[in-house]
Design an enzyme around this catalytic site. Structure first.
Site, PDB file in Angstrom:
ATOM      1  N   HIS A 131       0.837  -1.192   0.000  1.00 38.66           N
ATOM      2  CA  HIS A 131       0.000   0.000   0.000  1.00 38.66           C
ATOM      3  C   HIS A 131       0.877   1.248   0.000  1.00 38.66           C
ATOM      4  CE1 HIS A 131       1.122  -0.432   4.215  1.00 38.66           C
ATOM      5  NE2 HIS A 131       0.810   0.849   4.390  1.00 38.66           N
ATOM      6  N   ASP A 184       0.662   5.031   1.884  1.00 37.41           N
ATOM      7  CA  ASP A 184      -0.048   5.563   3.050  1.00 37.41           C
ATOM      8  C   ASP A 184      -1.113   6.587   2.660  1.00 37.41           C
ATOM      9  OD1 ASP A 184       1.245   4.060   5.002  1.00 37.41           O
ATOM     10  OD2 ASP A 184       2.892   5.489   5.174  1.00 37.41           O
ATOM     11  N   ARG A 224       5.761   7.162  13.461  1.00 42.20           N
ATOM     12  CA  ARG A 224       5.795   7.700  12.102  1.00 42.20           C
ATOM     13  C   ARG A 224       5.293   9.139  12.059  1.00 42.20           C
ATOM     14  NH1 ARG A 224       1.739   4.835   8.360  1.00 42.20           N
ATOM     15  NH2 ARG A 224       0.388   6.620   8.808  1.00 42.20           N
TER      16      ARG A 224
END
Length: 301
Positions: A117, A119, A292
């Site tokens: 994927h 983000d 993150r």
């Protein structure tokens, strides 16, 4: 000696060919470079270091550093050199501007990592990039794989490039995070994050590169059912589904990938527009803690 110049006679350094400021080593042919002997704090404070880092990021798509013992504030300050950070993630804890991706034996129902994927593709303006730091990692397992989707597009057969030219598709927050939630909450999330429509092939706003921009949370094409593509029902279903699955599968080609073995205080910086990634879920019940910073991106075109 006659051929030696005095210091004041040395030829000026050509700025276009000046030696690099950062020691860097490519990790695979198409993607991934590790940086050495520099810290995120130094890069954040030095315009020349940051410019070189950003140029490397645009070229190599994902950068790695080890031994970055930094505070959350320093983490955020570095990421903000690229731009403002996204609002808190709706499906993960957030603190001090960081998404806390903490996994342990009690969090198995919420893993959701093992899919290629990019983000926040489920936003109208998906993330430009991210800076991920490892706080705690298993002794074995928990690697992350990144994929160069520019190269994935370049290597498509020409007839496929022609077929997908101009196609658009939807990606869904619901498919990734809603499936395990109660129906009422799932519907609330769907209303809050309606499925955006993005081009199947987007253009990088800084490099001009073409990027294959569908992944594991892309649900369907929105403009495939036309007289040019469809004669009978099977042309559309499963025909369009087969094409989408084929495109999604390109991320699994090893030649486009780099795999990173995490250690405590190691960091990955990636261009989310031109890559996909896959967090390898092979470490349960060991603990894996990551933090993150996610940078706001632009509207794909």
């Amino acid at each position: 000696m006659k051929n030696m110049l005095h210091a004041e006679e040395q030829a000026p350094v050509d700025a276009d060919h000046a030696p690099p400021l950062i020691k860097a080593k490519p990790l695979s042919r198409y993607i991934g470079t590790e940086l050495f002997d520099v810290t995120l704090g130094e890069i954040a404070r030095d315009d020349a270091l940051f410019a070189e880092t950003k140029a490397l990021l645009l070229e190599r798509k994902v950068l790695f550093l080890r031994d970055q013992d930094i505070t959350r504030a320093e983490h955020v300050a570095f990421a903000e050199r690229f731009g403002p950070l996204e609002e808190p993630h709706p499906n993960a804890p957030n603190d001090s501007g960081l998404v806390l991706l903490y996994k342990d034996a009690d969090s198995t129902p919420e893993h959701y990592e093992n899919v290629f994927h990019s983000d926040t593709i489920w936003r109208e303006r998906p993330a430009m990039g991210a800076v991920l730091r490892c706080v705690e990692t298993p002794e074995v397992g928990g690697d992350t794989i990144w994929v160069n989707m520019v190269q994935a597009y370049r290597d498509l057969p020409e007839h496929v490039k022609q077929q997908i030219d101009g196609l658009r598709a939807r990606s869904s927050f619901e498919t990734l995070f809603g499936a395990a939630k109660p129906m009422e909450l799932r519907h609330q999330l769907k209303e809050r994050f309606p499925d955006p429509e993005h081009p199947v092939v987007r253009t990088h706003p800084e490099t001009g590169e073409k990027i294959l921009y569908v992944n594991g949370v892309t649900t369907h094409f929105v403009n495939f059912h036309t007289p040019q593509n469809v004669r009978f029902g099977t042309d559309f279903a499963p025909g369009s589904g087969n094409l989408l699955n084929y495109l999604i599968s390109r991320a699994a080609i090893p030649e486009y990938q780099v795999r990173w073995r995490w250690t405590k205080n190691s960091v990955a910086i990636w261009d989310n527009r031109s890559t996909q990634h896959y967090a390898v879920q092979d470490y349960w019940p060991a603990v894996r803690k990551m933090e993150r910073a996610t940078i706001i991106g632009d509207q794909p075109f």
